[in-house]
Design a protein around this motif. Structure first.
Motif, PDB file in Angstrom:
ATOM      1  N   VAL A  72     -66.896  -1.984 -16.491  1.00  0.00           N
ATOM      2  CA  VAL A  72     -66.590  -0.718 -15.830  1.00  0.00           C
ATOM      3  C   VAL A  72     -67.008  -0.821 -14.479  1.00  0.00           C
ATOM      4  CG1 VAL A  72     -66.632   1.872 -15.999  1.00  0.00           C
ATOM      5  CG2 VAL A  72     -66.959   0.300 -18.113  1.00  0.00           C
ATOM      6  N   PHE A  73     -66.006  -0.183 -13.472  1.00  0.00           N
ATOM      7  CA  PHE A  73     -66.228  -0.398 -12.244  1.00  0.00           C
ATOM      8  C   PHE A  73     -65.956   1.070 -11.642  1.00  0.00           C
ATOM      9  CE2 PHE A  73     -64.737  -4.600 -13.778  1.00  0.00           C
ATOM     10  CZ  PHE A  73     -65.742  -5.333 -12.812  1.00  0.00           C
ATOM     11  N   ILE A  78     -64.556  -0.148  -4.566  1.00  0.00           N
ATOM     12  CA  ILE A  78     -63.467  -0.823  -4.286  1.00  0.00           C
ATOM     13  C   ILE A  78     -63.143  -0.631  -2.907  1.00  0.00           C
ATOM     14  CG2 ILE A  78     -61.118  -1.886  -5.091  1.00  0.00           C
ATOM     15  CD1 ILE A  78     -62.000  -0.961  -7.753  1.00  0.00           C
ATOM     16  N   HIS A  79     -62.920  -1.660  -1.973  1.00  0.00           N
ATOM     17  CA  HIS A  79     -62.199  -1.251  -0.504  1.00  0.00           C
ATOM     18  C   HIS A  79     -61.015  -0.872  -0.767  1.00  0.00           C
ATOM     19  CE1 HIS A  79     -61.967  -1.721   3.501  1.00  0.00           C
ATOM     20  NE2 HIS A  79     -60.761  -2.447   3.306  1.00  0.00           N
ATOM     21  N   THR A 224     -57.298  -5.774  -3.743  1.00  0.00           N
ATOM     22  CA  THR A 224     -58.746  -6.402  -3.781  1.00  0.00           C
ATOM     23  C   THR A 224     -59.117  -7.014  -5.158  1.00  0.00           C
ATOM     24  OG1 THR A 224     -59.165  -4.731  -2.124  1.00  0.00           O
ATOM     25  CG2 THR A 224     -61.191  -5.779  -3.415  1.00  0.00           C
ATOM     26  N   GLN A 225     -59.657  -8.134  -4.842  1.00  0.00           N
ATOM     27  CA  GLN A 225     -60.009  -9.155  -6.170  1.00  0.00           C
ATOM     28  C   GLN A 225     -61.381  -8.181  -6.778  1.00  0.00           C
ATOM     29  OE1 GLN A 225     -60.895 -13.224  -5.659  1.00  0.00           O
ATOM     30  NE2 GLN A 225     -59.984 -13.506  -7.706  1.00  0.00           N
ATOM     31  N   ILE A 226     -61.379  -8.258  -7.972  1.00  0.00           N
ATOM     32  CA  ILE A 226     -62.612  -7.591  -8.648  1.00  0.00           C
ATOM     33  C   ILE A 226     -63.825  -8.371  -8.695  1.00  0.00           C
ATOM     34  CG2 ILE A 226     -63.530  -6.743 -10.877  1.00  0.00           C
ATOM     35  CD1 ILE A 226     -61.586  -4.810  -9.501  1.00  0.00           C
ATOM     36  N   GLN A 230     -70.177  -6.360  -8.997  1.00  0.00           N
ATOM     37  CA  GLN A 230     -70.421  -4.930  -8.398  1.00  0.00           C
ATOM     38  C   GLN A 230     -70.085  -4.212  -9.664  1.00  0.00           C
ATOM     39  OE1 GLN A 230     -67.679  -4.526  -5.136  1.00  0.00           O
ATOM     40  NE2 GLN A 230     -69.409  -5.478  -3.582  1.00  0.00           N
ATOM     41  N   ALA A 231     -70.013  -4.691 -10.729  1.00  0.00           N
ATOM     42  CA  ALA A 231     -69.743  -3.824 -12.149  1.00  0.00           C
ATOM     43  C   ALA A 231     -70.704  -2.619 -12.305  1.00  0.00           C
ATOM     44  CB  ALA A 231     -69.527  -4.681 -13.370  1.00  0.00           C
TER      45      ALA A 231
END
Length: 255
Positions: A72-73, A78-79, A224-226, A230-231
């Protein structure tokens, strides 16, 4: 006599005691255990009972979902410097599933109301993909053959049209203006969440979905690549940085 405790893959102290925040659980594989030449059969027995602790023979970049959990993010992490007036949603990933059904992704509000969901199930010996906006199924298409070999999946939702493409299969559908406005408004809120591999077990989300089992590579949202480091939450059954490499004859990736 001094008792010594040795920790592998994590810390034995409370995270609040750290001078700098650190997600300390090790997301990696350890083999060839040697504890001062002592008997390690207890470790081997534990590893043998838990597939998530076992090391594949060969690995490749990606994130592996074992079919028992999710990642989960927070969308606010996320930029995204897109002008809200011209905003649209984009999501892409290379999937290499090991079973014929699974929840690929979902965007949910902070109250876990569904904004966007994408899952696939098996129908007539083929995988069918459903893209859902709010409570409405926008696109329902058959996936390409031999999905397990790896296929690139792309989602685009603009104020006028939604597009879903998996390999050489694609579908298009017009978008309801009210539903798109709700999606756009939620995206710019701090509590909107991106779920990968599963959904939380809530009545409002129904039960017509399944855990994703397999590899995901190059996961991108809004270009943007996950970054799994940063999850907001990651289940222990998700390996963030590597996947078991496919057999030599299965390496072909769909275009």
């Amino acid at each position: 006599m001094i008792d010594m405790r040795i920790a592998m893959g994590g810390l034995l102290i409370n995270e609040s005691s750290l001078l700098r925040p650190l997600k300390h659980p090790l997301d990696a594989c350890i083999t060839n255990w040697n504890w001062l030449h002592q008997n390690t059969s207890w470790i081997m027995d534990k590893v043998a009972q838990n597939p998530n602790l076992q090391c594949p023979d060969k690995i490749m970049p990606g994130s592996f979902f074992s079919g028992t959990g999710m990642a989960v993010f927070r969308c606010s992490d996320i930029h995204n410097d897109t002008d809200p007036q011209s905003w649209s949603l984009s999501f892409s990933v290379l999937i290499r599933p090991r079973k014929h059904s699974g929840q690929v992704m979902a965007l949910l509000t902070g109250d876990h109301d569904p904004l966007v969901k994408l899952h696939f199930t098996q129908q007539d010996r083929h995988e069918n993909f459903k893209l859902i906006l709010g409570a409405t199924t926008l696109i329902d298409i058959r996936g390409p053959s031999r999905l397990c070999n790896g296929q690139i999946l792309n989602i685009t939702i603009t104020e006028s049209e939604a597009t879903l493409q998996i390999g050489d299969q694609s579908g298009h559908q017009s978008v309801d203006a009210t539903a798109f406005a709700a999606l756009k408004t939620s995206w710019f809120k701090k509590d909107t969440l991106l779920f990968l591999g599963s959904l939380p077990a809530l009545d409002k989300l129904g039960d017509g979905w399944f855990y994703y089992w397999g590899c995901m590579q190059d996961i991108r949202i809004q270009g943007t690549q996950i970054d799994f480091n940063q999850a907001y939450f990651k289940d222990d059954g998700v390996s963030a940085h590597n996947c078991p490499a496919p057999k030599q004859r299965d390496k072909k990736i769909g275009k």
